[in-house]
Design a protein around this motif. Structure first.
Motif, PDB file in Angstrom:
ATOM      1  N   THR A  94       0.835  -1.199   0.000  1.00 23.32           N
ATOM      2  CA  THR A  94       0.000   0.000   0.000  1.00 23.32           C
ATOM      3  C   THR A  94       0.873   1.253   0.000  1.00 23.32           C
ATOM      4  OG1 THR A  94      -1.647  -1.221   1.274  1.00 23.32           O
ATOM      5  CG2 THR A  94      -1.932   1.156   1.144  1.00 23.32           C
ATOM      6  N   VAL A  97       1.554   2.201  -3.497  1.00 28.57           N
ATOM      7  CA  VAL A  97       0.396   2.902  -4.063  1.00 28.57           C
ATOM      8  C   VAL A  97       0.394   4.359  -3.598  1.00 28.57           C
ATOM      9  CG1 VAL A  97      -2.126   3.002  -4.092  1.00 28.57           C
ATOM     10  CG2 VAL A  97      -0.965   0.796  -4.250  1.00 28.57           C
ATOM     11  N   SER A 101       0.671   7.526  -6.077  1.00 25.98           N
ATOM     12  CA  SER A 101      -0.403   8.524  -6.051  1.00 25.98           C
ATOM     13  C   SER A 101       0.120   9.929  -5.804  1.00 25.98           C
ATOM     14  CB  SER A 101      -1.420   8.161  -4.962  1.00 25.98           C
ATOM     15  OG  SER A 101      -2.048   6.925  -5.240  1.00 25.98           O
ATOM     16  N   SER A 142       7.001   1.209 -11.704  1.00 28.00           N
ATOM     17  CA  SER A 142       5.852   0.482 -11.178  1.00 28.00           C
ATOM     18  C   SER A 142       6.016  -1.017 -11.355  1.00 28.00           C
ATOM     19  CB  SER A 142       4.573   0.956 -11.882  1.00 28.00           C
ATOM     20  OG  SER A 142       4.368   2.333 -11.687  1.00 28.00           O
ATOM     21  N   SER A 275      -2.541   5.725 -11.122  1.00 27.19           N
ATOM     22  CA  SER A 275      -2.296   5.331  -9.731  1.00 27.19           C
ATOM     23  C   SER A 275      -3.344   4.332  -9.258  1.00 27.19           C
ATOM     24  CB  SER A 275      -2.299   6.569  -8.827  1.00 27.19           C
ATOM     25  OG  SER A 275      -3.521   7.279  -8.943  1.00 27.19           O
ATOM     26  N   ALA A 279      -2.908   0.302  -8.195  1.00 27.78           N
ATOM     27  CA  ALA A 279      -3.492  -0.245  -6.969  1.00 27.78           C
ATOM     28  C   ALA A 279      -4.304  -1.501  -7.275  1.00 27.78           C
ATOM     29  CB  ALA A 279      -4.364   0.807  -6.291  1.00 27.78           C
ATOM     30  N   GLN A 286      -6.856   0.263  -3.319  1.00 27.07           N
ATOM     31  CA  GLN A 286      -7.694   0.815  -4.382  1.00 27.07           C
ATOM     32  C   GLN A 286      -8.503   2.021  -3.906  1.00 27.07           C
ATOM     33  OE1 GLN A 286      -7.422  -2.444  -3.545  1.00 27.07           O
ATOM     34  NE2 GLN A 286      -7.955  -3.815  -5.244  1.00 27.07           N
ATOM     35  N   ALA A 289      -6.225   5.073  -3.466  1.00 31.83           N
ATOM     36  CA  ALA A 289      -5.827   5.681  -4.740  1.00 31.83           C
ATOM     37  C   ALA A 289      -6.978   6.439  -5.380  1.00 31.83           C
ATOM     38  CB  ALA A 289      -5.304   4.605  -5.687  1.00 31.83           C
TER      39      ALA A 289
END
Length: 316
Positions: A94, A97, A101, A142, A275, A279, A286, A289
């Motif tokens: 996380t 992410v 973001s 990523s 982003s 996620a 999710q 993001a």
């Protein structure tokens, strides 16, 4: 009303119009998918193709531009990761992410029409150089992070798998195809036939408004539900820390005024749907993001006007 303020309001009004049509049900969600696909797969690649063929990139200083921008990306990504994991207690996946973001600007759907509206074709030439490396760089970062953290440490990292995944995504991306095709045609030295020019112009000229409208439609899907505090923190990093870092670095590197202004404005843009897609790929964060993207986009109506004022004051 100043021209800059009017341009900012015009751009975000198109986003708001897309959002309202989705909110009221005037257009179905499937319509948003189709409009987004047209913008990303047809109009934007043709716009980039035309720019690569016709533009004069002399004096843009790409290496300094890339160095300043991606140094700020790395620092903001690290800050977003630390805020997510250390302050809000989320796990490492996380945290990635959160890093994405806070550092992945919406360069395509929002950035291209925004820069065209504010700085014109000269500014778009600068942005095109940034787009040409932004997508591959963020994509590679990523993929590497997903390879390391997305599998939960259950499998070893395979460099060949990273390279294969990167190349597959790179050379099937319509924006990259548009850039490479434009550069290839430019190398031939041949002018575009009149019919091809008219076709490219007709579709490329729709890229800006269609992309903004499509972005508004896509935001309707996500909304805000929980994760407000971390989403606000990451939005603050994206909208204030990252452009401030880019501003300091472009000034330190002595970039030309137009190049510096475009770099700062792009850094000040909110996060895009990438982003959220990352996620989804990680199967974690999710909601974080999507909330961050929605909050940052809504706030950017004010913050982009602020950064535009700053860069005009600093760089003229």
């Amino acid at each position: 009303m100043s021209p800059l303020t009017e341009t900012v309001l015009f751009v975000f009004s198109l986003v708001a119009l897309g959002y309202v049509t989705g909110l009221t049900g005037y257009l179905k969600p499937a319509s948003g998918d189709g409009i987004s696909e047209f913008a990303i797969n047809v109009a934007m690649p043709l716009l980039l193709f035309r720019t690569m063929v016709n533009s004069d990139f002399h004096g843009v200083a790409p290496w300094s531009l890339w160095g300043a921008y991606f140094a700020a990306v790395a620092m903001t990504w690290a800050a977003g990761h630390l805020v997510t994991t250390r302050i809000f207690g989320r796990d490492a996946r996380t945290g990635i992410v959160g890093g994405v973001s806070s550092s992945f600007s919406n360069v395509v759907l929002l950035g291209i029409p925004f820069v065209l509206g504010v700085f014109g074709s000269s500014g778009f030439e600068v942005l095109s150089l940034l787009v040409s490396v932004h997508l591959p760089t963020m994509m590679m970062a990523s993929i590497i992070m997903f390879e390391i953290f997305g599998r939960g440490g259950s499998e070893p990292v395979h460099p060949l798998r990273i390279i294969q995944s990167f190349l597959r995504r790179l050379f099937t991306n319509p924006l990259i195809i548009g850039i490479l095709a434009g550069l290839a045609w430019r190398l031939t030295g041949a002018p575009l036939p009149n019919l091809a020019t008219r076709l490219a112009d007709a579709l490329a000229n729709t890229a800006g408004p269609v992309a903004l409208f499509a972005m508004g439609l896509s935001l309707r899907r996500f909304g805000i539900s929980g994760n407000i505090r971390p989403a606000l923190a990451l939005s603050t990093l994206k909208l204030f820390l990252m452009p401030a870092l880019v501003l300091g670095l472009v000034w330190l590197f002595g970039l030309p005024p137009l190049t510096a202004k475009v770099a700062v404005v792009v850094a000040a843009l909110p996060s895009g749907i990438n982003s959220y897609l990352i996620a989804v790929q990680f199967n974690t964060g999710q909601a974080l993001a999507s909330n961050q993207m929605t909050i940052a986009t809504a706030s950017a109506v004010v913050t982009t006007a602020f950064w535009l004022t700053v860069v005009v004051h600093v760089f003229g």
